[in-house]
Enzyme design. Structure first.
Site, PDB file in Angstrom:
ATOM      1  N   ASP A  10      40.940  34.913  43.394  1.00 53.65           N
ATOM      2  CA  ASP A  10      40.752  35.951  44.371  1.00 53.65           C
ATOM      3  C   ASP A  10      39.813  35.992  45.553  1.00 53.65           C
ATOM      4  OD1 ASP A  10      42.149  38.397  45.193  1.00 53.65           O
ATOM      5  OD2 ASP A  10      40.280  39.372  44.394  1.00 53.65           O
ATOM      6  N   SER A  11      40.076  36.608  46.589  1.00 54.03           N
ATOM      7  CA  SER A  11      39.144  36.550  47.431  1.00 54.03           C
ATOM      8  C   SER A  11      37.615  37.432  47.115  1.00 54.03           C
ATOM      9  CB  SER A  11      39.544  37.486  48.870  1.00 54.03           C
ATOM     10  OG  SER A  11      39.785  38.647  48.436  1.00 54.03           O
ATOM     11  N   TYR A  42      39.696  38.376  52.690  1.00 51.99           N
ATOM     12  CA  TYR A  42      40.793  37.487  53.352  1.00 51.99           C
ATOM     13  C   TYR A  42      41.571  38.118  54.158  1.00 51.99           C
ATOM     14  CZ  TYR A  42      39.407  33.514  50.144  1.00 51.99           C
ATOM     15  OH  TYR A  42      38.937  32.610  49.292  1.00 51.99           O
ATOM     16  N   GLY A  43      41.664  39.524  54.138  1.00 48.46           N
ATOM     17  CA  GLY A  43      43.043  40.248  54.757  1.00 48.46           C
ATOM     18  C   GLY A  43      42.592  40.409  56.282  1.00 48.46           C
ATOM     19  N   CYS A  73      45.651  37.037  44.661  1.00 50.51           N
ATOM     20  CA  CYS A  73      45.102  37.538  46.244  1.00 50.51           C
ATOM     21  C   CYS A  73      46.404  37.902  46.927  1.00 50.51           C
ATOM     22  CB  CYS A  73      44.084  36.678  46.611  1.00 50.51           C
ATOM     23  SG  CYS A  73      43.858  37.092  48.446  1.00 50.51           S
ATOM     24  N   THR A  75      46.628  38.731  50.043  1.00 51.49           N
ATOM     25  CA  THR A  75      46.643  37.840  51.283  1.00 51.49           C
ATOM     26  C   THR A  75      46.998  36.512  51.152  1.00 51.49           C
ATOM     27  OG1 THR A  75      45.056  39.302  51.901  1.00 51.49           O
ATOM     28  CG2 THR A  75      45.159  37.577  53.347  1.00 51.49           C
ATOM     29  N   GLU A 152      35.077  48.116  46.201  1.00 52.02           N
ATOM     30  CA  GLU A 152      33.999  47.179  46.216  1.00 52.02           C
ATOM     31  C   GLU A 152      32.621  48.287  46.188  1.00 52.02           C
ATOM     32  OE1 GLU A 152      33.934  43.444  47.356  1.00 52.02           O
ATOM     33  OE2 GLU A 152      35.723  42.929  46.034  1.00 52.02           O
ATOM     34  N   CYS A 184      47.542  44.592  47.004  1.00 51.24           N
ATOM     35  CA  CYS A 184      46.335  44.010  47.011  1.00 51.24           C
ATOM     36  C   CYS A 184      45.642  44.324  45.541  1.00 51.24           C
ATOM     37  CB  CYS A 184      45.399  44.637  47.765  1.00 51.24           C
ATOM     38  SG  CYS A 184      43.600  44.070  47.857  1.00 51.24           S
ATOM     39  N   THR A 185      45.147  43.181  45.041  1.00 53.03           N
ATOM     40  CA  THR A 185      44.699  43.554  43.541  1.00 53.03           C
ATOM     41  C   THR A 185      43.486  44.520  43.444  1.00 53.03           C
ATOM     42  OG1 THR A 185      43.388  41.385  43.760  1.00 53.03           O
ATOM     43  CG2 THR A 185      45.622  41.357  42.818  1.00 53.03           C
ATOM     44  N   HIS A 186      42.853  44.883  44.537  1.00 51.87           N
ATOM     45  CA  HIS A 186      41.946  45.893  44.548  1.00 51.87           C
ATOM     46  C   HIS A 186      42.469  47.514  44.279  1.00 51.87           C
ATOM     47  CE1 HIS A 186      39.246  42.900  46.196  1.00 51.87           C
ATOM     48  NE2 HIS A 186      38.121  43.652  46.076  1.00 51.87           N
TER      49      HIS A 186
END
Length: 266
Positions: A10-11, A42-43, A73, A75, A152, A184-186
């Site tokens: 992932d980013s 990355y986005g 990720c 993106t 984050e 998005c995985t976040h």
């Protein structure tokens, strides 16, 4: 081969939500995780840069004798995998396909929303895949670039997150979507906020968790499921190990008990 590790990248930290689900449904699997924390996000990058970063991530994982790769990720999955996937002999799964299948399956109105990074939304891949599955589906997308830094930096359930999310989600509410892909995985860490805004009638889909389920089906079909009772996880990052260890527990839902290593790209 079946006891070789699964590679996940992932980013940054978001892919740990996929690790979390794999550990839950496939506890015997060893995992090698790479979070490109030194180059996140990355986005907001150009298409060429996203492809280069994704190639670096895949090449790094391949040095660890893995049996399978998940690009956790959104993106990378939407922008880079369509270009890179066929250049490798190993199976590489993104997080788009399973989410699109599930969205088409569960929607009652045919009105599907997608939120993601600017790169993911700009790629149009979610809409493309959903339309391939069912041309009658209506897809409404919106980029949410502030969501990643909110998560984050520990503001996932803050008043700031609620204010920003209301603005991002307004066009999707107005479109009356009944299914929303958290592209998005976040974003699963913002589920409480997003759910409160969208309401109980909207189904939220987490592509990372759905990809983990699809990964299990693939490994079972190919006879590649580990026969061990308990797997081990090893983590690599391209920036601060300490920050990853501290913040990563939020995504993983428990303390990071595996080894964390630093891997810096030139």
């Amino acid at each position: 081969m079946k006891n070789h590790p699964i590679g996940i990248f992932d980013s940054g930290l978001g892919g740990l939500t996929t690790v979390r689900e794999i550990q839950r449904i496939m506890p015997g699997e060893d995992i090698i995780y790479f979070g490109d924390t030194g180059r996140v996000p990355y986005g907001t990058r150009s298409r060429e840069t996203i492809i280069r970063y994704t190639k670096d991530d895949i090449d790094f994982l391949l040095r660890h004798d893995i049996k399978f790769i998940i690009a956790a990720c959104g993106t990378a999955s939407s922008v880079a995998l369509p270009i890179l996937r066929d250049k490798y002999d190993i199976k590489i799964m993104g997080v788009l396909e399973s989410a699109c299948k599930k969205a088409v399956e569960v929607t009652k109105t045919g009105r599907i929303g997608v939120i993601g990074t600017s790169g993911t939304v700009k790629s149009g891949k979610y809409e493309e895949l959903i339309k391939e599955l069912n041309p009658k589906m209506e897809v409404f997308s919106n980029a949410c670039p502030m969501f990643v830094p909110l998560v984050e930096n520990g503001y996932a359930e803050s008043e700031a997150a609620m204010i920003i999310a209301k603005d991002y989600l307004k066009p999707l509410k107005e479109a009356n979507v009944d299914t929303l892909i958290l592209g998005c995985t976040h974003y699963p860490l913002l589920t409480k906020v997003i759910s409160a805004i969208m309401g109980e009638g909207v189904t939220l889909l987490s592509p990372g968790a759905l990809a983990a389920e699809e990964a299990k089906s693939y490994l079972e079909k190919e006879g590649l499921l580990s026969d061990k009772d308990h797997g081990n996880s090893e983590f690599y990052v391209s920036d601060s190990v300490e920050n990853f260890t501290q913040l990563g527990s939020t995504f993983l839902g428990k303390p990071i008990d595996g080894k964390v290593h630093l891997e810096v790209f030139d």
